[in-house]
Design a protein around this motif. Structure first.
Motif, PDB file in Angstrom:
ATOM      1  N   GLN A 111       0.847  -1.190   0.000  1.00 20.52           N
ATOM      2  CA  GLN A 111       0.000   0.000   0.000  1.00 20.52           C
ATOM      3  C   GLN A 111       0.885   1.243   0.000  1.00 20.52           C
ATOM      4  OE1 GLN A 111      -2.673   0.307   3.335  1.00 20.52           O
ATOM      5  NE2 GLN A 111      -4.036   1.723   2.272  1.00 20.52           N
ATOM      6  N   PRO A 112       1.034   1.925  -1.133  1.00 21.55           N
ATOM      7  CA  PRO A 112       1.963   3.057  -1.220  1.00 21.55           C
ATOM      8  C   PRO A 112       1.647   4.200  -0.269  1.00 21.55           C
ATOM      9  CG  PRO A 112       0.539   2.956  -3.161  1.00 21.55           C
ATOM     10  CD  PRO A 112       0.343   1.674  -2.410  1.00 21.55           C
ATOM     11  N   ALA A 113       0.352   4.402   0.042  1.00 22.77           N
ATOM     12  CA  ALA A 113      -0.014   5.511   0.931  1.00 22.77           C
ATOM     13  C   ALA A 113       0.647   5.390   2.296  1.00 22.77           C
ATOM     14  CB  ALA A 113      -1.527   5.586   1.080  1.00 22.77           C
ATOM     15  N   GLU A 114       0.925   4.149   2.739  1.00 22.81           N
ATOM     16  CA  GLU A 114       1.591   3.959   4.029  1.00 22.81           C
ATOM     17  C   GLU A 114       2.974   4.596   4.018  1.00 22.81           C
ATOM     18  OE1 GLU A 114       0.720   2.545   6.989  1.00 22.81           O
ATOM     19  OE2 GLU A 114      -1.331   2.418   6.263  1.00 22.81           O
ATOM     20  N   PHE A 115       3.770   4.280   3.009  1.00 20.02           N
ATOM     21  CA  PHE A 115       5.129   4.817   2.930  1.00 20.02           C
ATOM     22  C   PHE A 115       5.115   6.325   2.672  1.00 20.02           C
ATOM     23  CE2 PHE A 115       5.173   0.402   1.378  1.00 20.02           C
ATOM     24  CZ  PHE A 115       6.012  -0.159   2.324  1.00 20.02           C
ATOM     25  N   ILE A 116       4.092   6.767   1.945  1.00 23.31           N
ATOM     26  CA  ILE A 116       4.022   8.183   1.584  1.00 23.31           C
ATOM     27  C   ILE A 116       3.753   9.052   2.812  1.00 23.31           C
ATOM     28  CG2 ILE A 116       2.651   9.853   0.238  1.00 23.31           C
ATOM     29  CD1 ILE A 116       2.474   7.666  -1.936  1.00 23.31           C
ATOM     30  N   LYS A 117       3.189   8.475   3.862  1.00 24.72           N
ATOM     31  CA  LYS A 117       3.030   9.235   5.110  1.00 24.72           C
ATOM     32  C   LYS A 117       4.388   9.731   5.605  1.00 24.72           C
ATOM     33  CE  LYS A 117      -0.912   6.474   6.643  1.00 24.72           C
ATOM     34  NZ  LYS A 117      -1.301   5.327   7.483  1.00 24.72           N
ATOM     35  N   ILE A 118       5.383   8.846   5.561  1.00 27.21           N
ATOM     36  CA  ILE A 118       6.725   9.218   6.006  1.00 27.21           C
ATOM     37  C   ILE A 118       7.292  10.330   5.114  1.00 27.21           C
ATOM     38  CG2 ILE A 118       9.069   8.392   6.432  1.00 27.21           C
ATOM     39  CD1 ILE A 118       7.055   7.162   8.292  1.00 27.21           C
ATOM     40  N   ILE A 119       7.131  10.150   3.807  1.00 24.71           N
ATOM     41  CA  ILE A 119       7.664  11.139   2.869  1.00 24.71           C
ATOM     42  C   ILE A 119       7.009  12.498   3.077  1.00 24.71           C
ATOM     43  CG2 ILE A 119       7.847  11.755   0.423  1.00 24.71           C
ATOM     44  CD1 ILE A 119       8.119   8.794  -0.209  1.00 24.71           C
ATOM     45  N   MET A 120       5.692  12.503   3.277  1.00 25.22           N
ATOM     46  CA  MET A 120       4.985  13.772   3.455  1.00 25.22           C
ATOM     47  C   MET A 120       5.368  14.461   4.760  1.00 25.22           C
ATOM     48  SD  MET A 120       3.329  14.620   0.883  1.00 25.22           S
ATOM     49  CE  MET A 120       3.527  13.730  -0.662  1.00 25.22           C
ATOM     50  N   ILE A 121       5.672  13.687   5.776  1.00 23.57           N
ATOM     51  CA  ILE A 121       6.138  14.280   7.030  1.00 23.57           C
ATOM     52  C   ILE A 121       7.462  15.006   6.797  1.00 23.57           C
ATOM     53  CG2 ILE A 121       7.087  13.738   9.308  1.00 23.57           C
ATOM     54  CD1 ILE A 121       4.937  11.512   9.490  1.00 23.57           C
ATOM     55  N   ILE A 122       8.358  14.369   6.035  1.00 24.94           N
ATOM     56  CA  ILE A 122       9.654  14.988   5.741  1.00 24.94           C
ATOM     57  C   ILE A 122       9.475  16.233   4.871  1.00 24.94           C
ATOM     58  CG2 ILE A 122      11.877  14.674   4.575  1.00 24.94           C
ATOM     59  CD1 ILE A 122      11.663  11.680   5.298  1.00 24.94           C
ATOM     60  N   THR A 123       8.722  16.094   3.790  1.00 22.68           N
ATOM     61  CA  THR A 123       8.587  17.213   2.847  1.00 22.68           C
ATOM     62  C   THR A 123       7.812  18.378   3.449  1.00 22.68           C
ATOM     63  OG1 THR A 123       6.576  16.264   1.831  1.00 22.68           O
ATOM     64  CG2 THR A 123       8.696  15.638   0.875  1.00 22.68           C
ATOM     65  N   PHE A 124       6.774  18.081   4.227  1.00 20.18           N
ATOM     66  CA  PHE A 124       5.984  19.148   4.855  1.00 20.18           C
ATOM     67  C   PHE A 124       6.812  19.884   5.897  1.00 20.18           C
ATOM     68  CE2 PHE A 124       2.403  20.686   7.576  1.00 20.18           C
ATOM     69  CZ  PHE A 124       1.756  21.441   6.604  1.00 20.18           C
ATOM     70  N   SER A 125       7.588  19.130   6.672  1.00 20.32           N
ATOM     71  CA  SER A 125       8.455  19.746   7.678  1.00 20.32           C
ATOM     72  C   SER A 125       9.505  20.630   7.017  1.00 20.32           C
ATOM     73  CB  SER A 125       9.138  18.657   8.515  1.00 20.32           C
ATOM     74  OG  SER A 125       8.186  17.865   9.203  1.00 20.32           O
ATOM     75  N   LYS A 126      10.064  20.154   5.911  1.00 16.66           N
ATOM     76  CA  LYS A 126      11.068  20.940   5.184  1.00 16.66           C
ATOM     77  C   LYS A 126      10.445  22.200   4.587  1.00 16.66           C
ATOM     78  CE  LYS A 126      15.262  21.515   3.699  1.00 16.66           C
ATOM     79  NZ  LYS A 126      16.380  21.708   4.661  1.00 16.66           N
ATOM     80  N   HIS A 127       9.212  22.078   4.102  1.00 10.46           N
ATOM     81  CA  HIS A 127       8.495  23.229   3.543  1.00 10.46           C
ATOM     82  C   HIS A 127       8.341  24.326   4.601  1.00 10.46           C
ATOM     83  CE1 HIS A 127       4.881  24.585   0.851  1.00 10.46           C
ATOM     84  NE2 HIS A 127       5.602  25.603   1.263  1.00 10.46           N
ATOM     85  N   ILE A 128       7.959  23.940   5.805  1.00  7.90           N
ATOM     86  CA  ILE A 128       7.802  24.914   6.890  1.00  7.90           C
ATOM     87  C   ILE A 128       9.140  25.546   7.237  1.00  7.90           C
ATOM     88  CG2 ILE A 128       7.203  25.202   9.326  1.00  7.90           C
ATOM     89  CD1 ILE A 128       5.068  23.084   8.977  1.00  7.90           C
ATOM     90  N   GLU A 129      10.197  24.719   7.283  1.00  8.28           N
ATOM     91  CA  GLU A 129      11.520  25.260   7.601  1.00  8.28           C
ATOM     92  C   GLU A 129      11.951  26.303   6.567  1.00  8.28           C
ATOM     93  OE1 GLU A 129      15.772  23.362   8.825  1.00  8.28           O
ATOM     94  OE2 GLU A 129      15.129  23.068   6.751  1.00  8.28           O
ATOM     95  N   LYS A 130      11.710  26.017   5.287  1.00  6.45           N
ATOM     96  CA  LYS A 130      12.095  26.962   4.228  1.00  6.45           C
ATOM     97  C   LYS A 130      11.345  28.278   4.356  1.00  6.45           C
ATOM     98  CE  LYS A 130      13.585  23.648   0.698  1.00  6.45           C
ATOM     99  NZ  LYS A 130      13.289  23.068  -0.647  1.00  6.45           N
ATOM    100  N   ILE A 131      10.057  28.189   4.726  1.00  8.46           N
ATOM    101  CA  ILE A 131       9.266  29.410   4.904  1.00  8.46           C
ATOM    102  C   ILE A 131       9.835  30.239   6.046  1.00  8.46           C
ATOM    103  CG2 ILE A 131       7.035  30.275   5.723  1.00  8.46           C
ATOM    104  CD1 ILE A 131       5.699  28.065   4.090  1.00  8.46           C
ATOM    105  N   LYS A 132      10.181  29.570   7.141  1.00  3.18           N
ATOM    106  CA  LYS A 132      10.690  30.302   8.304  1.00  3.18           C
ATOM    107  C   LYS A 132      12.079  30.887   8.066  1.00  3.18           C
ATOM    108  CE  LYS A 132       7.965  28.430  12.035  1.00  3.18           C
ATOM    109  NZ  LYS A 132       7.975  28.028  13.448  1.00  3.18           N
TER     110      LYS A 132
END
Length: 373
Positions: A111-132
């Motif tokens: 189930q790809p959505a399971e692994f994508i949770k991890i990826i989205m946590i990384i990418t979303f966190s990085k997105h916030i860091e870049k904004i700040k």
């Protein structure tokens, strides 16, 4: 592979708790799937295989500096969207339990959505860091907030197309928790809840399919369809209640072994534990989960920068919502969804994803600013 200074920061408490939870899961799965006539432990063998694979994946994730993963976040994000689009294609994605959420890789369903949770946590966190870190450092600006919501809205939309409402709810929960920790204004939180309250009736009547509406109605009243959609919850509550304080003993659960309890080794594994091991062991498992999540929160405070802290918070939210929804549905406190119980439910995608998540938490913790000599 690891510098000695990093290994000194290895959080053994987290590892011990995870090993205990996986071990309890394997024992429960052995009872839920054991065929007395043949002694066939097929599910146990596969779960052990996935656990070994998960340990390897955990070590690999630990070995790669999480900041390196953050620098690849753009590529990871679009790769995730590609997977979510591919799984929707007939002939590529496999339908299971009414959702086209799986890839068949012959040896197992993934189930790809399971692994994508991890990826989205990384990418979303990085997105916030870049904004700040940019000149526009306020995440509460309309522009920045819209880009952050869009970041998670795209994968959520594709997951809803499968449809997988339970996994989509976990993604939404992860987004809200990380935004809250990052300092989103309370006025947006209040506005989001108010909007949701107004939109939910529209979703119920005009967006949800008949079986999805019925699932919610049965949640409020399982006896509305006791032999159909309410059957799962009714049998689960009977199983948990009949276990009482000490349980009926492993391999002696009547609901489990007489075939009354559906999906007993996956979604309803906690019902098996409640029936066969009783209230005491069920409580111990919940306490272990609480300790694990509190440990994550502690490690998040030690991260050397916000990016690492957001990653741990996102993983904490992911595991928390899985626990809340899964245990809640077995007790009739949440609608029945295909959300597994972390580390305990049978399933390769779930176990492998959770082990990778643990590897990511340990990754951040090992590279924290303070080194204890």
């Amino acid at each position: 592979m690891f510098d000695k200074k990093l290994l000194r920061n290895l959080d053994t408490i987290t590892i011990i708790i995870v090993v205990i939870l996986v071990s309890v899961g394997i024992v429960a799965i052995s009872s839920a799937t054991h065929v007395h006539e043949t002694g066939d432990y097929w599910a146990v063998k596969r779960q052990i295989m996935w656990f070994v694979a998960g340990l390897i994946a955990m070590v690999v994730v630990m070995s790669i500096d999480y900041n390196t993963l953050g620098n690849l976040s753009v590529y990871m994000y679009f790769f995730s969207l590609l997977l979510l689009v591919a799984v929707l294609i007939p002939g590529v994605g496999v339908v299971r339990n009414g959702a086209r959420s799986w890839f068949d890789i012959k040896v197992s369903l993934i189930q790809p959505a399971e692994f994508i949770k991890i990826i989205m946590i990384i990418t979303f966190s990085k997105h916030i860091e870049k904004i700040k870190e940019s000149n526009e450092s306020d995440i509460n600006s309309i522009k920045n907030l819209c880009t952050l919501v869009a970041h998670m809205a795209l994968p959520i939309f594709l997951i809803l197309k499968q449809p997988d409402w339970g996994t989509a709810a976990v993604f939404i929960g992860i987004m809200i928790v990380i935004l809250f920790i990052a300092g989103i204004s309370y006025k947006y939180i209040v506005a989001a809840f108010a909007t949701s309250a107004a939109v939910l009736p529209l979703l119920f009547f005009f967006v949800m399919k008949e079986y999805q509406r019925e699932r919610l109605l049965v949640f409020w009243d399982p006896n509305r369809d006791p032999l159909g959609r309410g059957y799962h919850v009714i049998q689960s509550k009977i199983a948990i209640g009949s276990g009482q304080l000490y349980g009926k003993g492993l391999f002696h659960g009547t609901q489990t072994h007489l075939g009354y309890l559906p999906e007993q080794h996956t979604d309803f594994i906690f019902s098996v534990i409640g029936e066969e091991l009783g209230f005491i062991w069920s409580s111990i498992i919940i306490i272990l989960f609480v300790i694990l999540l509190l440990r994550f929160l502690y490690l998040a405070t030690l991260a050397k920068e916000d990016f690492g802290s957001y990653i741990i918070i996102g993983i904490t939210a992911m595991i928390f919502f899985h626990i809340l929804i899964n245990i809640g549905m077995t007790m009739g406190l949440a609608p029945v969804t295909g959300i597994p119980l972390p580390f305990i439910s049978y399933g390769g995608s779930s176990l492998l994803t959770n082990m990778m998540a643990i590897g990511l938490v340990l990754n951040v913790a090992m590279r924290r600013q303070k080194i204890n000599f």
